[in-house]
Design an enzyme around this catalytic site. Sequence first.
Site, mmCIF file in Angstrom:
data_model
loop_
_atom_site.group_PDB
_atom_site.id
_atom_site.type_symbol
_atom_site.label_atom_id
_atom_site.label_comp_id
_atom_site.label_asym_id
_atom_site.label_seq_id
_atom_site.Cartn_x
_atom_site.Cartn_y
_atom_site.Cartn_z
ATOM 1 N N GLY A 11 0.797 -1.172 -0.069
ATOM 2 C CA GLY A 11 0.003 -0.075 0.041
ATOM 3 C C GLY A 11 0.905 1.234 0.080
ATOM 4 N N SER A 73 2.599 -8.064 -4.953
ATOM 5 C CA SER A 73 2.558 -9.234 -6.041
ATOM 6 C C SER A 73 2.490 -10.569 -5.615
ATOM 7 C CB SER A 73 4.347 -8.875 -6.439
ATOM 8 O OG SER A 73 4.693 -9.872 -7.262
ATOM 9 N N ASP A 128 -0.252 2.134 8.492
ATOM 10 C CA ASP A 128 -0.781 1.339 9.580
ATOM 11 C C ASP A 128 -0.088 1.542 10.960
ATOM 12 O OD1 ASP A 128 -2.694 0.685 7.866
ATOM 13 O OD2 ASP A 128 -1.732 -1.453 7.362
ATOM 14 N N ARG A 256 -4.866 7.085 2.644
ATOM 15 C CA ARG A 256 -3.738 6.595 1.962
ATOM 16 C C ARG A 256 -2.913 7.893 1.289
ATOM 17 N NH1 ARG A 256 -4.007 0.875 0.807
ATOM 18 N NH2 ARG A 256 -3.213 1.069 -1.332
HETATM 19 O O1 F6P Z 1 -1.464 -1.248 4.701
HETATM 20 C C1 F6P Z 1 -2.082 -0.202 4.461
HETATM 21 C C2 F6P Z 1 -3.687 -0.375 3.787
HETATM 22 O O2 F6P Z 1 -4.223 0.799 3.772
HETATM 23 C C3 F6P Z 1 -4.595 -0.937 5.098
HETATM 24 O O3 F6P Z 1 -4.804 -0.050 6.228
HETATM 25 C C4 F6P Z 1 -5.742 -1.503 4.454
HETATM 26 O O4 F6P Z 1 -6.073 -2.656 5.235
HETATM 27 C C5 F6P Z 1 -5.038 -2.186 3.041
HETATM 28 O O5 F6P Z 1 -3.864 -1.392 2.844
HETATM 29 C C6 F6P Z 1 -6.057 -2.145 1.737
HETATM 30 O O6 F6P Z 1 -5.165 -2.517 0.762
HETATM 31 P P1 F6P Z 1 -5.619 -2.096 -0.648
HETATM 32 O O7 F6P Z 1 -5.344 -0.922 -1.022
HETATM 33 O O8 F6P Z 1 -4.820 -3.293 -1.280
HETATM 34 O O9 F6P Z 1 -7.284 -2.729 -0.627
#
Ligand code: F6P
Length: 322
Positions: A11, A73, A128, A256
Site C-alpha cells: 500500500g 505481487s 498502519d 492513504r
Molecule cells: O496497509 C495499508 C492499508 O491501507 C491497510 O490499512 C488496508 O487494510 C489495506 O492497505 C488496503 O489495501 P488495498 O488498497 O490493497 O485494498
Amino acid sequence: MKKIAVFTSGGDSPGMNACIRAVVRTGLKLDLEVIGIKRGFEGMIDGEFINLDRRSVSGIMNRGGTILHSARSDRFRTEEGRKMAFQQLQKEGIEGIVAIGGDGTFTGADIFTKEFDIPFVGTPGTIDNDLYGTDFTIGYDTAINTAMRAIDKIKDTANAHHRLFFVEVMGRDAGFIALRSGIATGAEAVLIPESKTDTESLIRILELNEQNRKRANIVVVAEGDEEGGAFKIAETVKERFPYFETKVTILGHIQRGGAPTCMERVMASRMGMEAVKALLDGKRSVMVGQVHKDIVFTPFEKAIKHHEKVNPVLLDMVEMLA
Ligand code: F6P
C-alpha cells in the site's frame, strides 16, 4: 558497492516520495549509481528499471503516492517469480536494495535474501504503524491527520442533526489509526482489535450521553476490529436505539493519499538517508526505524512479527475524556 536500487511496495503511503528522494540524493552524494524499480516486486520480476538522477526526484517531496508506483505481487510469493527477479537484478548489476514498504514487503525481502545474495535494507512505509522497531511508520502521521480532519467534519453533521456516527478507519489488523484519530476528535469510544470490544459498555456510554442530551456521538471503529467492522456494530447498536439516527462512514483510501505532513517528510528523508548508509556499512535484512530520536535497525523478521502494543494510557484517555 557501486550500484543500488530503490523501490516502493504494498500500500502506498504519504512520505514514500520523500524517502525515495533521500535515497537517491544520498546515493549520488556517496558516488553510487541509483536505479528505481517500478511497481515493487512486480517491476523487479519484469525488469522495469529506470535511472534516477538528482533532477528525477525534484519537486516530489510534497506529493502523496509514489513516483515509482506500487503493487501487491502474487508472483513474488512463488520461487519462480523470485528467481526471475534475481536474474533481472543481476543483469542490471544491482548490488544493494532499499525497500520502502510494510509487512508484506519485508516478508518478501526476507525470503529473497535467504535465497539469493543481494542485501536489502528497509524503511517502514505504511499508514498502519504496525511494525516493530520504530515509533512511527512513514505515512502514519499524515493518515491520522487526514482521518482527524474527516471526523471533525462528520462531527459537525452529527451535532447539527443529533446523530450517532460510526466511522471506520483503516489499519488492517492494527488499531493505531483509530486510537489516535479517536482521541484527537473526542470520540465517545474507539473500537480496536487490540482490546476486546464490549458492546454492552458502549451502549451504556451512549445511553448516558442521551440522558445528558449530548448531540454528537462519534464511535471510531478500526477496520480490523473483531466485532466485524462499522456496519455490523452499527446494526447491533441500532437494535437497542431504534429511535436514534445512526449513520456509518467508511473513510477508506482517502487515508492513504495527500501531501505528507512536515513530520513525515523529515522522518522519511532521514530514514532514506540512513538506509543508504546502512547498505554501505554492510547491513542487510534490517529495517531502519526511529525510536525516540534515535535511528535503530531491526531485523525484518522481528519488525514484521512483533508490532508495538497499543499504549494502554491512550485507551484510558478515550474513556476518561469522552
Ligand atoms: O496497509 C495499508 C492499508 O491501507 C491497510 O490499512 C488496508 O487494510 C489495506 O492497505 C488496503 O489495501 P488495498 O488498497 O490493497 O485494498
